[in-house]
Each structure stands twice: as structure tokens, then as C-alpha cells.
Design a protein around this motif. Structure first.
Motif, short mmCIF file in Angstrom:
data_model
loop_
_atom_site.label_atom_id
_atom_site.label_comp_id
_atom_site.label_asym_id
_atom_site.label_seq_id
_atom_site.Cartn_x
_atom_site.Cartn_y
_atom_site.Cartn_z
N ARG A 47 26.85 47.15 -7.16
CA ARG A 47 26.10 48.17 -8.45
C ARG A 47 26.27 46.83 -8.75
N LEU A 48 26.49 45.47 -9.12
CA LEU A 48 26.35 44.66 -9.91
C LEU A 48 24.89 44.05 -9.02
N GLY B 220 17.55 44.20 -8.49
CA GLY B 220 16.41 44.98 -8.95
C GLY B 220 15.83 44.58 -10.57
N ALA B 221 16.87 43.63 -11.30
CA ALA B 221 16.14 42.83 -12.67
C ALA B 221 15.23 41.85 -12.41
N LEU B 222 15.92 40.53 -10.89
CA LEU B 222 14.86 39.89 -10.46
C LEU B 222 13.47 39.87 -9.38
N THR B 223 13.70 42.19 -9.31
CA THR B 223 12.72 42.36 -8.48
C THR B 223 11.59 42.69 -9.51
N CYS C 204 10.92 43.65 -18.94
CA CYS C 204 11.32 43.54 -17.08
C CYS C 204 12.18 43.37 -16.66
N VAL C 205 13.47 42.50 -17.13
CA VAL C 205 14.65 42.08 -16.45
C VAL C 205 15.85 43.40 -17.06
N TRP D 227 17.63 48.27 -14.77
CA TRP D 227 18.29 49.74 -14.84
C TRP D 227 17.79 50.52 -13.87
N LEU D 228 16.58 50.06 -13.18
CA LEU D 228 15.76 50.77 -12.05
C LEU D 228 16.66 50.67 -10.58
N GLY D 229 17.40 49.36 -10.66
CA GLY D 229 18.76 48.66 -9.64
C GLY D 229 20.03 50.15 -9.47
N ASP D 230 20.02 49.42 -10.92
CA ASP D 230 21.45 50.56 -11.59
C ASP D 230 21.24 52.49 -11.09
N ARG D 231 20.28 52.55 -11.11
CA ARG D 231 19.54 53.81 -10.90
C ARG D 231 19.68 53.84 -9.29
#
Length: 84
Positions: free
Chosen positions: A6-7, A13-16, A58-59, A64-68
Motif C-alpha cells: 500500500r505504501l 502514485g505521488a511520484l508519477t 500534485c504529491v 490519493w490516486l495510488g491508495d485508491r
């Protein structure tokens, strides 16, 4: 193990989202502003603070998108386990 995945999804997601925003949008706009509009160091400082705020957003949005994405992937995994 689930927490590490998850992390990792949140980090990816944040880096992307943040790197393309910084390199593709904020840097060119910053260069243009510095060359064409900035009148003083104060203007450049304000522009830098705004760029940092945009990148921070953006981060957060990317995380959030990565977690989703992780939650959707995990939900599909659980559905497959329940309905073989």
C-alpha cells in the motif's frame, strides 16, 4: 506485507503525478515567468512558493490516486478469493 504494498502504491502514485507536473509544466512556466514577467527577487520568490504549493498538491493527489488503485486491486483480489 499488505502495508508495504500500500505504501509503495501511494509513493508510486505521488511520484508519477508530481514529477511530470514539475518537469513538464512548472519548470517551463517558471523559466518563462523569470525571463518575461518577473520584476524583482520578490516576484521570483512568490512564484517559487506557488510552484512548491502546486507540486505539494500534485504529491497529495498522486498519493490519493495510488491508495485508491491499491484499494481497487485489493478489492478485486478479495472478490476472486471469495468466488473462485
Amino acid at each position: 506485507m499488505k502495508i508495504l504494498i500500500r505504501l509503495l502504491c501511494i509513493l508510486v502514485g505521488a511520484l508519477t503525478l508530481s514529477f511530470p507536473a514539475a518537469k513538464g509544466v512548472l519548470a517551463p512556466i517558471g523559466r518563462w515567468y523569470e525571463m518575461n514577467r518577473a520584476q524583482s527577487e520578490s516576484d521570483l520568490s512568490q512564484a517559487f512558493v506557488i510552484a512548491l504549493a502546486v507540486q505539494a498538491l500534485c504529491v497529495i493527489a498522486g498519493g490519493w490516486l495510488g491508495d485508491r488503485a491499491f484499494r481497487k486491486w485489493r478489492h478485486k483480489q478479495l472478490d476472486r478469493q471469495q468466488h473462485p
